[in-house]
Design a protein around this motif. Sequence first.
Motif, PDB file in Angstrom:
ATOM      1  N   ALA A 164      15.367  -4.505 -13.614  1.00  0.00           N
ATOM      2  CA  ALA A 164      14.456  -3.986 -12.592  1.00  0.00           C
ATOM      3  C   ALA A 164      14.451  -2.367 -12.905  1.00  0.00           C
ATOM      4  CB  ALA A 164      14.890  -4.165 -11.207  1.00  0.00           C
ATOM      5  N   MET A 165      13.380  -1.741 -13.208  1.00  0.00           N
ATOM      6  CA  MET A 165      13.119  -0.497 -13.691  1.00  0.00           C
ATOM      7  C   MET A 165      12.182   0.381 -12.754  1.00  0.00           C
ATOM      8  SD  MET A 165      11.855   0.403 -17.358  1.00  0.00           S
ATOM      9  CE  MET A 165      11.837  -1.247 -17.868  1.00  0.00           C
ATOM     10  N   SER A 166      12.795   1.692 -12.201  1.00  0.00           N
ATOM     11  CA  SER A 166      11.977   2.471 -11.726  1.00  0.00           C
ATOM     12  C   SER A 166      11.904   3.866 -12.079  1.00  0.00           C
ATOM     13  CB  SER A 166      12.669   2.613  -9.992  1.00  0.00           C
ATOM     14  OG  SER A 166      12.572   1.301  -9.545  1.00  0.00           O
ATOM     15  N   GLU A 167      10.793   4.406 -12.021  1.00  0.00           N
ATOM     16  CA  GLU A 167      10.693   5.894 -12.682  1.00  0.00           C
ATOM     17  C   GLU A 167      11.545   6.708 -11.891  1.00  0.00           C
ATOM     18  OE1 GLU A 167       6.567   7.032 -12.875  1.00  0.00           O
ATOM     19  OE2 GLU A 167       6.920   8.858 -13.944  1.00  0.00           O
ATOM     20  N   ASP A 168      12.111   7.544 -13.093  1.00  0.00           N
ATOM     21  CA  ASP A 168      13.104   8.675 -12.736  1.00  0.00           C
ATOM     22  C   ASP A 168      11.896   9.982 -12.910  1.00  0.00           C
ATOM     23  OD1 ASP A 168      15.193  10.406 -12.180  1.00  0.00           O
ATOM     24  OD2 ASP A 168      15.834  10.206 -14.487  1.00  0.00           O
ATOM     25  N   LEU A 169      11.972  10.984 -11.995  1.00  0.00           N
ATOM     26  CA  LEU A 169      10.836  11.956 -11.921  1.00  0.00           C
ATOM     27  C   LEU A 169      11.679  13.338 -12.757  1.00  0.00           C
ATOM     28  CD1 LEU A 169      10.039  11.558  -8.230  1.00  0.00           C
ATOM     29  CD2 LEU A 169       9.199  10.127 -10.358  1.00  0.00           C
ATOM     30  N   PRO A 170      10.816  13.968 -13.156  1.00  0.00           N
ATOM     31  CA  PRO A 170      10.917  15.101 -13.711  1.00  0.00           C
ATOM     32  C   PRO A 170      11.780  16.517 -12.867  1.00  0.00           C
ATOM     33  CG  PRO A 170       8.611  15.043 -14.084  1.00  0.00           C
ATOM     34  CD  PRO A 170       9.061  13.999 -13.196  1.00  0.00           C
ATOM     35  N   GLN A 222      29.263  21.874 -28.127  1.00  0.00           N
ATOM     36  CA  GLN A 222      29.245  20.412 -27.490  1.00  0.00           C
ATOM     37  C   GLN A 222      28.059  20.361 -26.727  1.00  0.00           C
ATOM     38  OE1 GLN A 222      31.920  18.057 -27.355  1.00  0.00           O
ATOM     39  NE2 GLN A 222      32.359  19.103 -29.238  1.00  0.00           N
ATOM     40  N   ILE A 223      27.506  19.043 -26.877  1.00  0.00           N
ATOM     41  CA  ILE A 223      26.217  18.547 -25.976  1.00  0.00           C
ATOM     42  C   ILE A 223      26.737  18.234 -24.630  1.00  0.00           C
ATOM     43  CG2 ILE A 223      24.195  17.140 -25.599  1.00  0.00           C
ATOM     44  CD1 ILE A 223      24.382  16.915 -28.746  1.00  0.00           C
ATOM     45  N   HIS A 224      26.174  18.759 -23.550  1.00  0.00           N
ATOM     46  CA  HIS A 224      26.487  18.401 -22.203  1.00  0.00           C
ATOM     47  C   HIS A 224      25.234  17.801 -21.618  1.00  0.00           C
ATOM     48  CE1 HIS A 224      30.223  20.420 -21.444  1.00  0.00           C
ATOM     49  NE2 HIS A 224      29.950  21.154 -22.811  1.00  0.00           N
ATOM     50  N   LEU A 225      25.481  16.753 -20.893  1.00  0.00           N
ATOM     51  CA  LEU A 225      24.243  15.955 -20.234  1.00  0.00           C
ATOM     52  C   LEU A 225      24.581  16.143 -18.659  1.00  0.00           C
ATOM     53  CD1 LEU A 225      21.824  14.359 -20.291  1.00  0.00           C
ATOM     54  CD2 LEU A 225      23.094  12.237 -20.945  1.00  0.00           C
ATOM     55  N   ASP A 226      23.580  16.760 -18.122  1.00  0.00           N
ATOM     56  CA  ASP A 226      23.785  16.777 -16.494  1.00  0.00           C
ATOM     57  C   ASP A 226      22.593  15.859 -16.110  1.00  0.00           C
ATOM     58  OD1 ASP A 226      24.399  17.199 -13.970  1.00  0.00           O
ATOM     59  OD2 ASP A 226      24.155  19.288 -14.026  1.00  0.00           O
ATOM     60  N   TRP A 227      22.594  14.597 -15.945  1.00  0.00           N
ATOM     61  CA  TRP A 227      21.296  13.781 -15.332  1.00  0.00           C
ATOM     62  C   TRP A 227      21.486  13.799 -13.962  1.00  0.00           C
ATOM     63  CZ3 TRP A 227      21.428   7.831 -14.918  1.00  0.00           C
ATOM     64  CH2 TRP A 227      20.322   7.490 -14.672  1.00  0.00           C
ATOM     65  N   LYS A 228      20.262  14.031 -13.348  1.00  0.00           N
ATOM     66  CA  LYS A 228      20.173  14.188 -11.961  1.00  0.00           C
ATOM     67  C   LYS A 228      19.214  13.000 -11.434  1.00  0.00           C
ATOM     68  CE  LYS A 228      21.718  19.044 -11.001  1.00  0.00           C
ATOM     69  NZ  LYS A 228      23.021  18.533 -11.278  1.00  0.00           N
ATOM     70  N   ARG A 229      19.630  11.938 -11.267  1.00  0.00           N
ATOM     71  CA  ARG A 229      18.813  10.698 -10.821  1.00  0.00           C
ATOM     72  C   ARG A 229      17.746  11.322  -9.614  1.00  0.00           C
ATOM     73  NH1 ARG A 229      20.097   5.375 -11.524  1.00  0.00           N
ATOM     74  NH2 ARG A 229      22.113   4.855 -12.265  1.00  0.00           N
ATOM     75  N   SER A 230      16.552  10.671  -9.647  1.00  0.00           N
ATOM     76  CA  SER A 230      15.769  11.080  -8.578  1.00  0.00           C
ATOM     77  C   SER A 230      15.170   9.699  -8.118  1.00  0.00           C
ATOM     78  CB  SER A 230      14.602  11.868  -9.063  1.00  0.00           C
ATOM     79  OG  SER A 230      13.932  11.089 -10.156  1.00  0.00           O
ATOM     80  N   ASN A 231      14.300   9.646  -7.076  1.00  0.00           N
ATOM     81  CA  ASN A 231      13.515   8.429  -6.679  1.00  0.00           C
ATOM     82  C   ASN A 231      14.418   7.076  -6.735  1.00  0.00           C
ATOM     83  OD1 ASN A 231      10.771   7.516  -6.146  1.00  0.00           O
ATOM     84  ND2 ASN A 231      10.707   6.828  -8.294  1.00  0.00           N
ATOM     85  N   TRP A 232      15.641   7.216  -6.059  1.00  0.00           N
ATOM     86  CA  TRP A 232      16.471   6.132  -6.058  1.00  0.00           C
ATOM     87  C   TRP A 232      16.063   5.233  -4.911  1.00  0.00           C
ATOM     88  CZ3 TRP A 232      19.366   3.668  -9.252  1.00  0.00           C
ATOM     89  CH2 TRP A 232      20.203   2.743  -8.631  1.00  0.00           C
ATOM     90  N   SER A 233      15.484   5.951  -3.731  1.00  0.00           N
ATOM     91  CA  SER A 233      15.055   4.939  -2.677  1.00  0.00           C
ATOM     92  C   SER A 233      14.022   3.875  -3.186  1.00  0.00           C
ATOM     93  CB  SER A 233      14.782   5.624  -1.415  1.00  0.00           C
ATOM     94  OG  SER A 233      13.460   6.482  -1.866  1.00  0.00           O
ATOM     95  N   GLY A 261       0.759  -1.245   0.063  1.00  0.00           N
ATOM     96  CA  GLY A 261      -0.088  -0.017  -0.033  1.00  0.00           C
ATOM     97  C   GLY A 261       0.756   1.223  -0.050  1.00  0.00           C
ATOM     98  N   GLY A 262       2.071   1.101  -0.011  1.00  0.00           N
ATOM     99  CA  GLY A 262       3.157   2.452   0.181  1.00  0.00           C
ATOM    100  C   GLY A 262       3.310   2.804  -1.530  1.00  0.00           C
ATOM    101  N   PRO A 263       4.074   3.778  -1.774  1.00  0.00           N
ATOM    102  CA  PRO A 263       4.362   4.384  -3.064  1.00  0.00           C
ATOM    103  C   PRO A 263       4.964   3.305  -3.989  1.00  0.00           C
ATOM    104  CG  PRO A 263       5.290   5.890  -1.261  1.00  0.00           C
ATOM    105  CD  PRO A 263       4.917   4.740  -0.642  1.00  0.00           C
ATOM    106  N   PRO A 264       4.913   3.523  -5.377  1.00  0.00           N
ATOM    107  CA  PRO A 264       5.223   2.541  -6.249  1.00  0.00           C
ATOM    108  C   PRO A 264       6.612   2.365  -6.481  1.00  0.00           C
ATOM    109  CG  PRO A 264       3.566   4.218  -7.208  1.00  0.00           C
ATOM    110  CD  PRO A 264       3.835   4.584  -5.964  1.00  0.00           C
ATOM    111  N   LEU A 265       6.972   1.204  -6.761  1.00  0.00           N
ATOM    112  CA  LEU A 265       8.755   1.064  -6.985  1.00  0.00           C
ATOM    113  C   LEU A 265       8.712   0.624  -8.312  1.00  0.00           C
ATOM    114  CD1 LEU A 265       8.801  -1.657  -4.032  1.00  0.00           C
ATOM    115  CD2 LEU A 265       9.072   0.773  -3.882  1.00  0.00           C
ATOM    116  N   GLY A 266       8.081  -0.064  -9.082  1.00  0.00           N
ATOM    117  CA  GLY A 266       8.535  -0.265 -10.542  1.00  0.00           C
ATOM    118  C   GLY A 266       8.253  -1.471 -11.101  1.00  0.00           C
TER     119      GLY A 266
END
Length: 408
Positions: free
Chosen positions: A281-287, A299-310, A239-244
Amino acid sequence: MLRYRAQDFAPIIYREGSTQGWPFAYDELEPWYTRAEKLYQVRGALGFDKTEPRHSEPFPFGPVLDEPAIARVRERLKGAGLHPFPLPLGIDVDKWLARAKTPWDAFPDTGSGKMDAESCGLSEALRHPNVELRENARVERLLLEPDGKRIMGVEATVEGERRRISARIVVLSAGAVNSAALLLASGEGGVANRSDAVGRHFMNHNCSAVLAIDPRVVNDSVYQKTLGINDFYLDDGRGGPPLGNIQLLGRVTAPILRSNIPRAPEWALSLLTRRSVDWYAMSEDLPNPESRVTVKGGQIHLDWKRSNWSAHEGLLKAFKEHLRAAGYPMLLSKPFDRRTPSHQCGTVRIGRDPKTSPLDPFCRAWDHPNLFVVDASFLPTSAAVNPSLTIAAQALRVADHIVETDLR
Ligand SMILES: Cc1cc2nc3c(=O)[nH]c(=O)nc-3n(C[C@H](O)[C@H](O)[C@H](O)COP(=O)(O)OP(=O)(O)OC[C@H]3O[C@@H](n4cnc5c(N)ncnc54)[C@H](O)[C@@H]3O)c2cc1C
């Protein structure tokens, strides 16, 4: 080739944040999901997955059958309380295996049974006499009319030669990094960027490979990848938040494993991989507006900030508990890092408000009436399923919209 779940289109609260949902509900996209499943000849079966959204028609083909080793895995997981379902797949397995007994996952199409953008999408488009494919063409920038409103066309390098190609409608589909980069590189402050959202909200799933090893059992499957598990998709099982989502991978072999454990001898790795069942195993990354693509000095720079890791850690923990209960005592897992951003999206998102989104719900730029951006960039959320069917469904919906509104 999974559909997003109906719940993915509405706001969702996660352990570490939330999503705002889509500017329309699942039912709006449903007819085009059905069309996309036909175009990509998706194999699957309804009625096994409790998270399954409404389907107006069954899958065009029945599911790819489990190999005997995987049928036994399915039973073991069911015994441990999980509900595996047949993974929807774009593969003609008989045609593929007739060529060679290899897995298909992550292998490019060899013209022998794998459904992809070339073998299904492009080949279908090229049946039309008014469609022309220019190879070895790299679009360098979009060109604006002097009034800054309409797009005049594109500047491209075709077979080494710089050319201007004019068009009444421009549909940009260069992928979530390159579409954003092209828009940013095409004008002061970027094209279609009144919202300052172009390049922002970059998302990429939180993914891990999980090897489940039962030393007593050899896994002699070839393609393996026929099961998915969504028991932790809509909530954490309590019943807690979704995981993936969890799904099988194509077979992990000793050479693949050695790239991650370089010092281990190949015979030892072979012992492991012959006995492992390999999962993804796959979990949502949040905007997040600070997770972004920028262009500096060309030059293209990509600065990905992961979210929702827990949430992802929670998914791994819950899945491993069930795997142990199913009789797999050895469990190895490794997260995919930023060098393998296979599900990148979100950088030119659709929305209802031109102040916060570059595109309207039909992927049309709010700022430029003859510009559409139709690729993974438009996705306002990443959900926790593979994205390509959703991208294809929206592309078909946008194409119909262009025809119906006579924008051609
Ligand atoms: C190894 C791997 C496995 C995957 N497996 C799955 C899966 O099983 N299921 C799933 O749903 N998804 C899967 N994905 C993800 C899926 O492939 C992507 O989400 C999808 O292809 C994104 O579509 P797109 O149209 O945004 O971009 P792309 O498919 O990347 O298309 C963009 C195209 O634009 C071209 N391009 C870029 N810049 C320019 C330019 N300047 N000028 C001209 N052309 C340009 C590129 O060459 C490319 O052909 C996988 C991805 C990888 C890498």
